[in-house]
Design a protein around this motif. Sequence first.
Motif, PDB file in Angstrom:
ATOM      1  N   ALA A   1       0.835  -1.195   0.000  1.00  0.00           N
ATOM      2  CA  ALA A   1       0.000   0.000   0.000  1.00  0.00           C
ATOM      3  C   ALA A   1       0.870   1.246   0.000  1.00  0.00           C
ATOM      4  O   ALA A   1       1.983   1.259   0.487  1.00  0.00           O
ATOM      5  CB  ALA A   1      -0.911   0.002   1.217  1.00  0.00           C
ATOM      6  N   LYS A   2       0.342   2.313  -0.561  1.00  0.00           N
ATOM      7  CA  LYS A   2       1.081   3.567  -0.620  1.00  0.00           C
ATOM      8  C   LYS A   2       0.105   4.708  -0.434  1.00  0.00           C
ATOM      9  O   LYS A   2      -0.933   4.783  -1.088  1.00  0.00           O
ATOM     10  CB  LYS A   2       1.792   3.695  -1.975  1.00  0.00           C
ATOM     11  CG  LYS A   2       2.575   4.999  -2.127  1.00  0.00           C
ATOM     12  CD  LYS A   2       3.251   5.055  -3.484  1.00  0.00           C
ATOM     13  CE  LYS A   2       3.963   6.381  -3.673  1.00  0.00           C
ATOM     14  NZ  LYS A   2       4.617   6.456  -4.995  1.00  0.00           N
ATOM     15  N   ALA A   3       0.429   5.600   0.499  1.00  0.00           N
ATOM     16  CA  ALA A   3      -0.467   6.718   0.780  1.00  0.00           C
ATOM     17  C   ALA A   3      -0.488   7.701  -0.379  1.00  0.00           C
ATOM     18  O   ALA A   3       0.533   7.958  -1.012  1.00  0.00           O
ATOM     19  CB  ALA A   3      -0.019   7.432   2.052  1.00  0.00           C
TER      20      ALA A   3
ATOM     21  N   LEU B   1     -11.728  10.173   3.028  1.00  0.00           N
ATOM     22  CA  LEU B   1     -10.677  11.086   2.629  1.00  0.00           C
ATOM     23  C   LEU B   1     -10.968  11.743   1.284  1.00  0.00           C
ATOM     24  O   LEU B   1     -10.402  12.769   0.958  1.00  0.00           O
ATOM     25  CB  LEU B   1      -9.347  10.344   2.549  1.00  0.00           C
ATOM     26  CG  LEU B   1      -8.932   9.672   3.863  1.00  0.00           C
ATOM     27  CD1 LEU B   1      -7.633   8.921   3.682  1.00  0.00           C
ATOM     28  CD2 LEU B   1      -8.784  10.725   4.956  1.00  0.00           C
ATOM     29  N   LYS B   2     -11.836  11.176   0.487  1.00  0.00           N
ATOM     30  CA  LYS B   2     -12.142  11.750  -0.810  1.00  0.00           C
ATOM     31  C   LYS B   2     -13.261  12.782  -0.736  1.00  0.00           C
ATOM     32  O   LYS B   2     -13.538  13.476  -1.696  1.00  0.00           O
ATOM     33  CB  LYS B   2     -12.508  10.638  -1.802  1.00  0.00           C
ATOM     34  CG  LYS B   2     -11.300   9.780  -2.191  1.00  0.00           C
ATOM     35  CD  LYS B   2     -11.667   8.733  -3.225  1.00  0.00           C
ATOM     36  CE  LYS B   2     -10.450   7.954  -3.652  1.00  0.00           C
ATOM     37  NZ  LYS B   2     -10.758   6.908  -4.647  1.00  0.00           N
TER      38      LYS B   2
ATOM     39  N   GLN C   1      -3.776   3.938   3.535  1.00  0.00           N
ATOM     40  CA  GLN C   1      -3.049   5.207   3.613  1.00  0.00           C
ATOM     41  C   GLN C   1      -2.308   5.360   4.944  1.00  0.00           C
ATOM     42  O   GLN C   1      -1.944   6.453   5.349  1.00  0.00           O
ATOM     43  CB  GLN C   1      -4.005   6.378   3.405  1.00  0.00           C
ATOM     44  CG  GLN C   1      -4.629   6.390   2.016  1.00  0.00           C
ATOM     45  CD  GLN C   1      -5.204   7.737   1.663  1.00  0.00           C
ATOM     46  OE1 GLN C   1      -4.558   8.752   1.824  1.00  0.00           O
ATOM     47  NE2 GLN C   1      -6.425   7.745   1.174  1.00  0.00           N
ATOM     48  N   ASN C   2      -2.082   4.238   5.609  1.00  0.00           N
ATOM     49  CA  ASN C   2      -1.362   4.248   6.888  1.00  0.00           C
ATOM     50  C   ASN C   2      -2.020   5.157   7.921  1.00  0.00           C
ATOM     51  O   ASN C   2      -1.335   5.848   8.684  1.00  0.00           O
ATOM     52  CB  ASN C   2       0.098   4.665   6.681  1.00  0.00           C
ATOM     53  CG  ASN C   2       0.935   3.571   6.046  1.00  0.00           C
ATOM     54  OD1 ASN C   2       0.539   2.402   6.044  1.00  0.00           O
ATOM     55  ND2 ASN C   2       2.053   3.930   5.467  1.00  0.00           N
ATOM     56  N   ILE C   3      -3.340   5.142   7.939  1.00  0.00           N
ATOM     57  CA  ILE C   3      -4.075   5.926   8.932  1.00  0.00           C
ATOM     58  C   ILE C   3      -4.698   4.967   9.936  1.00  0.00           C
ATOM     59  O   ILE C   3      -5.412   4.036   9.563  1.00  0.00           O
ATOM     60  CB  ILE C   3      -5.174   6.778   8.272  1.00  0.00           C
ATOM     61  CG1 ILE C   3      -4.544   7.799   7.331  1.00  0.00           C
ATOM     62  CG2 ILE C   3      -6.022   7.486   9.330  1.00  0.00           C
ATOM     63  CD1 ILE C   3      -5.557   8.543   6.487  1.00  0.00           C
TER      64      ILE C   3
END
Length: 531
Positions: free
Chosen positions: A254-256, A285-286, A417-419
């Motif tokens: 995964a990549k933010a 987030l969108k 997104q590493n949240i």
Amino acid sequence: MESWSTEGKSKKFFRKHVWGTLDMIRVIFTDKSTWKEVMKLDKKTGLDPENIKIRPIDGLPASENIFPGYWLWSKVTRNLSAIGYDTNTMYIASYDWRLTLDNLEKRDHYFSRLKSHIEGTTLGTGRKSVVIGHSMGSTVLYYFLKWVESPEGGNGGDQWVENHIEHFVNIGGALLGVPKALPSLLAGENRDILTMGKIAFSLFERFFCQSERMELFRNWASSAMMLPRGGNVIWGDENGAPDDDDSVTMDQGAKADKSLGTMISFAPAQPNVNLHHNPQPNQSLKQQASLANHTLEAAMDLLLDTASPEYASILQNNYSFSITTSKKQLEANDHIPRTWANPLETRLPNAPSLKVFCLYGVGIMTERSYLFGSHDYRKQLHEGDTTCQAYGDVADTTGSTSPVSLFIDTSITDHSQNIDKGVRLTNGDKTVPIVSNGYMCASSGGWTKHADLYNPGHSTIIGREYQNRDTKVPPRNRGAPTSARHVELLGNNDLLLDLLQIVSNHSERITSRAFSKIETVAQRISLEHQE
């Protein structure tokens, strides 16, 4: 720390350890209001209030353990003793961590005493000292290196460090601050508090609610020492941050797609959110938030806007958080004490034989930026009680401002997104991201690539990372010899071996080593030198 008060309500705590022991827990549960009164500083002077006197405990007992079984420096001192060190050759410079650096000297003569002790060691042994700091202690030592030579400080002259200090060792030094200090001071929140678990957090919130925590954090003026330094140049903005791509991902691959430089994002209103609500990846987030997002510099402005006049004065008179790339201004800063804790605004001493080490952990999810919300599920804990909430005048996307309840929205989790629970995570030691622990010591970083600015003596700089390796025993890796967490690193076998070599005339064996992408991160930080 212990109470030396002999008058007023606090005299019943005379010589009791009001911080860091079981005595503290007993006092809090039996007389919380008096404990708060004892621990607070005068809000104008930042010194002792009338009839209240708290002092740090001296010597090894002050630092080896905090609470039963929770070790700090004990593993370090045990290993040093194994190669011949004892109380004649080892000194613990304990300090009252609540005070500003200026007040440490004003009230306790802290830096004068440290200077005298080091001078006595040099005189008695004919050898220079190794100074070692951990976390905030590294910032205290960095300030000391400037203070001790300056006419505005210890007046030791521009050769004092060269003549008295062999090595300056930062362990998890956080020399550029930590993001977690910002929500702590802005809203009384951080990830450690919010991840206690629902029941534990509810109990804690009822006992020390949000505004009470914020009040204490701001009263302890030294907390501001840990705010991030270097502004958007170091920490990025909405278009990108130097450490955007160096994350320990929660989902493989995964990549933010959101820059870490957006230090505070305001999530849109979600009136039906509860503690267990986790949106689908990217769902929340969108959506377009109505409140403007904040870079570090904007968030620092918001902190100042919410500060009392007294606290704003403490921030502006004792600390500086920006960056200087002008040689002329750096020379001027030699005489401006509020810049001395910031390695991006004040130079290392001109000490060619000095070695500087940055030893720090990597490979652990570490808080880096935050999602604040507009719906707080915790309001039910304090129904109708607005005194337990934190507020700030926040601009919306049209530029207008309005008072908003400030809190981290723990309902938002997006692993892609590493949240996690409202906190966007990146690579670090669980407390300090790599940009703060590593940038100044990286080959492409401040003290090497930009030595003409920040390292006039071209002192040798070593940055060395320790990769975290979890184990099943002991529980949660506490005390494991392979842990690289911020505090547990003090018990890491590899680090202990390296320390023993540094203090036994074998420092040449300790070389730079990186597991993270700290070099890439450092190369992305563009500094334009000015005259």
